[in-house]
Design a protein around this motif. Sequence first.
Motif, mmCIF file in Angstrom:
data_model
loop_
_atom_site.group_PDB
_atom_site.id
_atom_site.type_symbol
_atom_site.label_atom_id
_atom_site.label_comp_id
_atom_site.label_asym_id
_atom_site.label_seq_id
_atom_site.Cartn_x
_atom_site.Cartn_y
_atom_site.Cartn_z
ATOM 1 N N GLN A 203 0.826 -1.218 0.000
ATOM 2 C CA GLN A 203 0.000 0.000 0.000
ATOM 3 C C GLN A 203 0.857 1.264 0.000
ATOM 4 N N GLU A 204 1.974 1.243 0.722
ATOM 5 C CA GLU A 204 2.880 2.400 0.715
ATOM 6 C C GLU A 204 3.527 2.577 -0.656
ATOM 7 N N THR A 205 3.766 1.457 -1.312
ATOM 8 C CA THR A 205 4.316 1.514 -2.676
ATOM 9 C C THR A 205 3.319 2.151 -3.637
ATOM 10 N N LEU A 206 2.037 1.815 -3.464
ATOM 11 C CA LEU A 206 0.994 2.430 -4.290
ATOM 12 C C LEU A 206 0.898 3.931 -4.015
ATOM 13 N N LYS A 207 1.039 4.315 -2.764
ATOM 14 C CA LYS A 207 0.986 5.738 -2.407
ATOM 15 C C LYS A 207 2.131 6.502 -3.081
ATOM 16 N N MET A 208 3.325 5.922 -3.030
ATOM 17 C CA MET A 208 4.466 6.572 -3.680
ATOM 18 C C MET A 208 4.270 6.610 -5.189
ATOM 19 N N ASN A 209 3.699 5.537 -5.728
ATOM 20 C CA ASN A 209 3.437 5.515 -7.173
ATOM 21 C C ASN A 209 2.448 6.599 -7.559
ATOM 22 N N LEU A 210 1.443 6.809 -6.727
ATOM 23 C CA LEU A 210 0.467 7.875 -6.979
ATOM 24 C C LEU A 210 1.137 9.243 -6.941
ATOM 25 N N PHE A 211 2.021 9.439 -5.989
ATOM 26 C CA PHE A 211 2.734 10.717 -5.896
ATOM 27 C C PHE A 211 3.539 10.972 -7.176
ATOM 28 N N ILE A 212 4.261 9.943 -7.606
ATOM 29 C CA ILE A 212 5.095 10.095 -8.802
ATOM 30 C C ILE A 212 4.233 10.272 -10.046
ATOM 31 N N ARG A 213 3.123 9.495 -10.130
ATOM 32 C CA ARG A 213 2.233 9.607 -11.294
ATOM 33 C C ARG A 213 1.638 11.005 -11.400
ATOM 34 N N ASN A 214 1.230 11.565 -10.277
ATOM 35 C CA ASN A 214 0.678 12.923 -10.288
ATOM 36 C C ASN A 214 1.746 13.951 -10.638
ATOM 37 N N PHE A 215 2.945 13.737 -10.130
ATOM 38 C CA PHE A 215 4.047 14.647 -10.454
ATOM 39 C C PHE A 215 4.362 14.603 -11.945
ATOM 40 N N MET A 216 4.438 13.407 -12.509
ATOM 41 C CA MET A 216 4.744 13.280 -13.931
ATOM 42 C C MET A 216 3.618 13.840 -14.783
ATOM 43 N N LEU A 217 2.385 13.637 -14.344
ATOM 44 C CA LEU A 217 1.255 14.218 -15.073
ATOM 45 C C LEU A 217 1.382 15.735 -15.120
ATOM 46 N N ASP A 218 1.749 16.336 -14.010
ATOM 47 C CA ASP A 218 1.932 17.787 -13.961
ATOM 48 C C ASP A 218 3.044 18.220 -14.922
ATOM 49 N N GLN A 219 4.115 17.441 -15.007
ATOM 50 C CA GLN A 219 5.208 17.757 -15.928
ATOM 51 C C GLN A 219 4.747 17.694 -17.379
ATOM 52 N N TYR A 220 3.999 16.656 -17.715
ATOM 53 C CA TYR A 220 3.500 16.510 -19.090
ATOM 54 C C TYR A 220 2.554 17.654 -19.454
ATOM 55 N N GLU A 221 1.675 18.015 -18.524
ATOM 56 C CA GLU A 221 0.720 19.089 -18.814
ATOM 57 C C GLU A 221 1.434 20.435 -18.946
ATOM 58 N N THR A 222 2.439 20.658 -18.125
ATOM 59 C CA THR A 222 3.199 21.916 -18.207
ATOM 60 C C THR A 222 3.937 22.018 -19.532
ATOM 61 N N ILE A 223 4.601 20.947 -19.925
ATOM 62 C CA ILE A 223 5.343 20.965 -21.189
ATOM 63 C C ILE A 223 4.385 21.032 -22.376
ATOM 64 N N HIS A 224 3.226 20.440 -22.231
ATOM 65 C CA HIS A 224 2.202 20.547 -23.281
ATOM 66 C C HIS A 224 1.865 22.022 -23.530
ATOM 67 N N GLN A 225 1.712 22.778 -22.448
ATOM 68 C CA GLN A 225 1.448 24.215 -22.568
ATOM 69 C C GLN A 225 2.641 24.944 -23.176
ATOM 70 N N ASP A 226 3.850 24.552 -22.762
ATOM 71 C CA ASP A 226 5.064 25.185 -23.292
ATOM 72 C C ASP A 226 5.194 24.953 -24.794
ATOM 73 N N VAL A 227 4.906 23.737 -25.231
ATOM 74 C CA VAL A 227 5.001 23.418 -26.656
ATOM 75 C C VAL A 227 3.967 24.207 -27.456
ATOM 76 N N ASN A 228 2.751 24.287 -26.937
ATOM 77 C CA ASN A 228 1.719 25.082 -27.619
ATOM 78 C C ASN A 228 2.119 26.553 -27.716
ATOM 79 N N SER A 229 2.689 27.073 -26.642
ATOM 80 C CA SER A 229 3.133 28.469 -26.636
ATOM 81 C C SER A 229 4.240 28.692 -27.662
ATOM 82 N N LEU A 230 5.188 27.745 -27.715
ATOM 83 C CA LEU A 230 6.281 27.857 -28.677
ATOM 84 C C LEU A 230 5.760 27.757 -30.104
ATOM 85 N N LEU A 231 4.798 26.882 -30.342
ATOM 86 C CA LEU A 231 4.204 26.769 -31.672
ATOM 87 C C LEU A 231 3.565 28.081 -32.104
#
Length: 244
Positions: A203-231
């Motif tokens: 269960q603690e492993t799942l919690k850490m996985n959730l933390f990392i998954r949410n962090f990576m999702l935030d990174q993807y969404e931020t870069i998605h905005q950056d790419v659109n802005s650059l375009l």
Amino acid sequence: MLKFFRKIRQKLLSESKFTKYLLYAIGEIVLVVIGILIALSINNSNDLKNQRQKELTLLTEMRQNLKIDLEDLDFNIKGSFERIQANEIILKALQERVPMNDSLKPYYGNIIGNFQLSNNTAAWENLKSVGVDLVSDDSLRNAISNLYEVKYTYLENTTKGVDDGHQWNTLYPQFLDLINMDQVWVSAEPVSHEALMDNRKFQETLKMNLFIRNFMLDQYETIHQDVNSLLDQIERHLLTLKEQ
């Protein structure tokens, strides 16, 4: 006396010829200089035109690369949402001691796995080979360098250094021991769902996985905005180049 005046006349004629020759020589030099300046101006104009054409070609290629990157980011964002949802549902079911049922199988099958941006760098590598100064707009040039050299690099390092490490060194070994996979990312069932209710490590492993998954999702969404802005910046600059 007559001889004296003849000498003066000859001297004046000689000086007049010299003056005319001097003026002619100066005129020739001026014409040569003007010709050289005109040739240099035409050459510089052609060089500038060639540079702008090369800039137009490279930025058009980069625009296409970035559009493909957006498709990859869309896929990663969608997949991250699915992994987050699966981890949340399974963790909640275990914490609330919900009995095993078939509706949990798809979520068990989706708790593992991560994503990596396969960014297209062909145009960026071409630009670096000819010199990033080819991009005539300072703001655009800085934005391009920042995306490829800083943001993409940070995302890659985070994926390989943090996300991959947790997935394959921590979560996946437990998954192999505790869960039977029917079909990857489709369906899986734990060896003992009831045992996992008391398995604090899992269960603690799942919690850490959730933390990392949410962090990576935030990174993807931020870069998605950056790419659109650059375009948007590239589109505006391409219009400017085409009007020149």
